[in-house]
Design a protein around this motif. Structure first.
Motif, PDB file in Angstrom:
ATOM      1  N   VAL A   2     -10.928  -8.450   2.398  1.00 44.16           N
ATOM      2  CA  VAL A   2      -9.904  -7.434   2.117  1.00 44.16           C
ATOM      3  C   VAL A   2      -9.399  -7.572   0.683  1.00 44.16           C
ATOM      4  CG1 VAL A   2      -7.538  -6.720   2.662  1.00 44.16           C
ATOM      5  CG2 VAL A   2      -9.166  -7.121   4.499  1.00 44.16           C
ATOM      6  N   THR A   3      -9.196  -8.817   0.239  1.00 41.17           N
ATOM      7  CA  THR A   3      -8.746  -9.066  -1.137  1.00 41.17           C
ATOM      8  C   THR A   3      -9.810  -8.645  -2.138  1.00 41.17           C
ATOM      9  OG1 THR A   3      -7.436 -10.934  -0.349  1.00 41.17           O
ATOM     10  CG2 THR A   3      -7.838 -10.804  -2.718  1.00 41.17           C
ATOM     11  N   PHE A   4     -11.088  -8.922  -1.824  1.00 41.02           N
ATOM     12  CA  PHE A   4     -12.210  -8.500  -2.665  1.00 41.02           C
ATOM     13  C   PHE A   4     -12.206  -6.990  -2.864  1.00 41.02           C
ATOM     14  CE2 PHE A   4     -16.083 -11.084  -3.768  1.00 41.02           C
ATOM     15  CZ  PHE A   4     -15.390 -12.275  -3.891  1.00 41.02           C
ATOM     16  N   TYR A   5     -11.770  -6.281  -1.826  1.00 38.13           N
ATOM     17  CA  TYR A   5     -11.764  -4.817  -1.885  1.00 38.13           C
ATOM     18  C   TYR A   5     -10.508  -4.289  -2.586  1.00 38.13           C
ATOM     19  CZ  TYR A   5     -11.643   0.045  -0.365  1.00 38.13           C
ATOM     20  OH  TYR A   5     -11.574   1.408  -0.348  1.00 38.13           O
ATOM     21  N   CYS A   6      -9.355  -4.742  -2.142  1.00 32.18           N
ATOM     22  CA  CYS A   6      -8.088  -4.152  -2.604  1.00 32.18           C
ATOM     23  C   CYS A   6      -7.677  -4.584  -4.010  1.00 32.18           C
ATOM     24  CB  CYS A   6      -6.961  -4.501  -1.624  1.00 32.18           C
ATOM     25  SG  CYS A   6      -7.105  -3.706  -0.019  1.00 32.18           S
ATOM     26  N   ALA A   7      -7.822  -5.879  -4.314  1.00 29.89           N
ATOM     27  CA  ALA A   7      -7.310  -6.393  -5.591  1.00 29.89           C
ATOM     28  C   ALA A   7      -7.977  -5.751  -6.815  1.00 29.89           C
ATOM     29  CB  ALA A   7      -7.420  -7.909  -5.627  1.00 29.89           C
ATOM     30  N   PRO A   8      -9.317  -5.744  -6.916  1.00 23.37           N
ATOM     31  CA  PRO A   8      -9.937  -5.102  -8.090  1.00 23.37           C
ATOM     32  C   PRO A   8      -9.659  -3.608  -8.164  1.00 23.37           C
ATOM     33  CG  PRO A   8     -11.531  -6.459  -6.907  1.00 23.37           C
ATOM     34  CD  PRO A   8     -10.339  -6.326  -6.027  1.00 23.37           C
ATOM     35  N   PHE A   9      -9.643  -2.956  -7.000  1.00 21.28           N
ATOM     36  CA  PHE A   9      -9.374  -1.518  -6.936  1.00 21.28           C
ATOM     37  C   PHE A   9      -7.971  -1.220  -7.463  1.00 21.28           C
ATOM     38  CE2 PHE A   9     -11.177   2.098  -4.215  1.00 21.28           C
ATOM     39  CZ  PHE A   9     -10.642   3.058  -5.065  1.00 21.28           C
ATOM     40  N   ALA A  10      -6.984  -1.932  -6.921  1.00 16.27           N
ATOM     41  CA  ALA A  10      -5.598  -1.706  -7.334  1.00 16.27           C
ATOM     42  C   ALA A  10      -5.404  -2.035  -8.805  1.00 16.27           C
ATOM     43  CB  ALA A  10      -4.663  -2.547  -6.469  1.00 16.27           C
ATOM     44  N   TYR A  11      -6.022  -3.117  -9.270  1.00 22.09           N
ATOM     45  CA  TYR A  11      -5.892  -3.509 -10.682  1.00 22.09           C
ATOM     46  C   TYR A  11      -6.413  -2.403 -11.601  1.00 22.09           C
ATOM     47  CZ  TYR A  11      -6.451  -6.186 -15.007  1.00 22.09           C
ATOM     48  OH  TYR A  11      -6.382  -6.613 -16.309  1.00 22.09           O
ATOM     49  N   THR A  12      -7.569  -1.829 -11.245  1.00 23.54           N
ATOM     50  CA  THR A  12      -8.168  -0.773 -12.076  1.00 23.54           C
ATOM     51  C   THR A  12      -7.304   0.475 -12.108  1.00 23.54           C
ATOM     52  OG1 THR A  12     -10.391  -1.589 -11.580  1.00 23.54           O
ATOM     53  CG2 THR A  12     -10.219   0.666 -12.393  1.00 23.54           C
ATOM     54  N   TYR A  13      -6.806   0.889 -10.954  1.00 25.86           N
ATOM     55  CA  TYR A  13      -6.085   2.157 -10.862  1.00 25.86           C
ATOM     56  C   TYR A  13      -4.611   2.054 -11.227  1.00 25.86           C
ATOM     57  CZ  TYR A  13      -9.850   5.052  -9.037  1.00 25.86           C
ATOM     58  OH  TYR A  13     -11.001   5.784  -8.915  1.00 25.86           O
ATOM     59  N   THR A  59     -17.187  -1.282  -4.669  1.00 28.55           N
ATOM     60  CA  THR A  59     -18.153  -0.227  -4.351  1.00 28.55           C
ATOM     61  C   THR A  59     -19.489  -0.763  -3.840  1.00 28.55           C
ATOM     62  OG1 THR A  59     -18.979  -0.180  -6.641  1.00 28.55           O
ATOM     63  CG2 THR A  59     -17.210   1.358  -6.081  1.00 28.55           C
ATOM     64  N   ILE A  60     -19.847  -1.996  -4.199  1.00 28.16           N
ATOM     65  CA  ILE A  60     -21.173  -2.525  -3.855  1.00 28.16           C
ATOM     66  C   ILE A  60     -21.092  -3.783  -2.997  1.00 28.16           C
ATOM     67  CG2 ILE A  60     -23.332  -3.437  -4.791  1.00 28.16           C
ATOM     68  CD1 ILE A  60     -22.833  -1.685  -7.284  1.00 28.16           C
ATOM     69  N   LEU A  61     -20.284  -4.764  -3.418  1.00 27.53           N
ATOM     70  CA  LEU A  61     -20.249  -6.035  -2.700  1.00 27.53           C
ATOM     71  C   LEU A  61     -19.539  -5.941  -1.355  1.00 27.53           C
ATOM     72  CD1 LEU A  61     -19.560  -8.611  -5.577  1.00 27.53           C
ATOM     73  CD2 LEU A  61     -21.725  -8.060  -4.462  1.00 27.53           C
ATOM     74  N   THR A  62     -18.393  -5.265  -1.307  1.00 28.87           N
ATOM     75  CA  THR A  62     -17.635  -5.191  -0.059  1.00 28.87           C
ATOM     76  C   THR A  62     -18.401  -4.505   1.065  1.00 28.87           C
ATOM     77  OG1 THR A  62     -15.548  -5.200  -1.305  1.00 28.87           O
ATOM     78  CG2 THR A  62     -15.448  -4.486   0.982  1.00 28.87           C
ATOM     79  N   PRO A  63     -19.066  -3.351   0.829  1.00 27.14           N
ATOM     80  CA  PRO A  63     -19.855  -2.747   1.915  1.00 27.14           C
ATOM     81  C   PRO A  63     -20.973  -3.638   2.439  1.00 27.14           C
ATOM     82  CG  PRO A  63     -19.477  -1.142   0.185  1.00 27.14           C
ATOM     83  CD  PRO A  63     -19.001  -2.466  -0.345  1.00 27.14           C
ATOM     84  N   MET A  64     -21.465  -4.555   1.613  1.00 25.52           N
ATOM     85  CA  MET A  64     -22.480  -5.499   2.084  1.00 25.52           C
ATOM     86  C   MET A  64     -21.838  -6.635   2.882  1.00 25.52           C
ATOM     87  SD  MET A  64     -24.843  -8.210  -0.009  1.00 25.52           S
ATOM     88  CE  MET A  64     -23.377  -9.192  -0.308  1.00 25.52           C
TER      89      MET A  64
END
Length: 313
Positions: A247-258, A278-283
């Motif tokens: 969840v952190t892998f998904y939310c943290a980079p996303f939130a930081y960028t936006y 976009t790539i690592l989390t779905p895997m």
């Protein structure tokens, strides 16, 4: 960076890596990750659909997560790999709009769905006697349809606005997909008002859900701490820690960028951070939620035995 006339409606995706040997290696790696994500998420969907033992609220939500991840990564990686292999980096206006709409819909929906899954675990561990009433069919339906509807509404608004911004300079997007922050840097008008709406929607779809997830797992860990069984504690801590990591892998980079101010961002940093969500989390999602789950592994064994039995007959 390439420049295009104002009459051109196509955009150019500069990609993740420049054409080189190292770039080829990383693109092959990304394609392999894509195939793993494809197989993993498809397997999860089929397994949950076909095995009656997995027809529970938790696995219903998990099947939706797999579906989202499947569409999510398929929206970005095939086009990125196609452009790299053929050396044609253009994407049509319609293609860019479709990619942006699907990406933003799934990005917002997944954040809300992860919150629903955390709530499911919270109820199952902290209120086991009330689980059937709190997680009934109506609640599960709302937990699934709510993220899809809210995500698509949010995505539609952002897509329409972003693609109607006048791009009076270059149409070359310094990214590997049509991402809102990367496209805003090409605008020839002041977009600070719109950037504020991006901040608000990111807070609603990512920051609030992440806070809810942390609260739910915090309560779960507190309940686990009070358990008598040492083995049960170890299993619960292991499961929660892996879930929180993804969840952190998904939310943290996303939130930081936006949420990061445009003046303080760099295209290279945005692209690297985008790889995580976009790539690592779905895997990683199907691996984390299946390989560490005895019920899923049991269902996989039963399915394998059925297939072998049919072949023997």
């Amino acid at each position: 960076m390439e420049n295009f006339n104002q009459t051109s409606t196509d955009f150019i995706l500069l990609g993740l890596f420049a054409p080189s040997r190292i770039g080829v290696f990383f693109y092959i790696l990304i394609v392999l990750i894509f195939l793993l994500a494809l197989i993993g998420n498809l397997s999860m969907i089929l397994l949950i659909l076909l095995d009656t033992h997995l027809h529970t609220p938790m696995y219903f939500l998990l099947s939706q997560l797999s579906l989202m991840d499947l569409i999510y990564i398929s929206t970005i990686v095939p086009k990125m790999a196609y452009n790299f292999m053929l050396g044609n980096r253009s994407i049509s206006f319609t293609g860019c709009a479709a990619q942006m709409f699907l990406f933003l819909t799934l990005a917002g929906a997944e954040g809300l769905l992860l919150t629903s899954m955390a709530y499911d675990r919270y109820v199952a561990i902290c209120f086991p006697l009330h689980y059937s009433t709190r997680m009934n069919r109506r609640v599960c339906f709302l937990m699934v349809m709510g993220p899809w509807i809210l995500g698509s509404i949010n995505s539609c608004a952002h897509t329409i606005y972003t693609l109607h911004i006048p791009y009076c300079r270059s149409r070359a997007i310094n990214h590997f997909f049509c991402d809102v922050p990367a496209m805003l840097s090409l605008a020839c008008v002041d977009t600070w008002v719109y950037e504020y709406t991006v901040f608000v929607s990111t807070t609603f779809f990512l920051v609030f859900p992440f806070t809810g997830i942390m609260y739910s797992y915090g309560r779960v860990l507190l309940a686990v701490y009070r358990m008598q069984s040492g083995e049960g504690k170890k299993k619960a801590y292991s499961t929660c820690s892996t879930h929180l990591t993804v969840v952190t892998f998904y939310c943290a980079p996303f939130a930081y960028t936006y949420l990061h101010p445009r003046s303080l961002r760099s295209p290279a940093e945005d692209k690297i951070l985008a790889v995580f969500y976009t790539i690592l989390t779905p895997m990683l999602n199907p691996m984390i939620y299946s390989l560490r789950n005895k019920e899923v592994m049991g269902a996989l064994r039963r399915m394998t035995q059925r297939i072998c039995f049919v072949k023997i007959r």
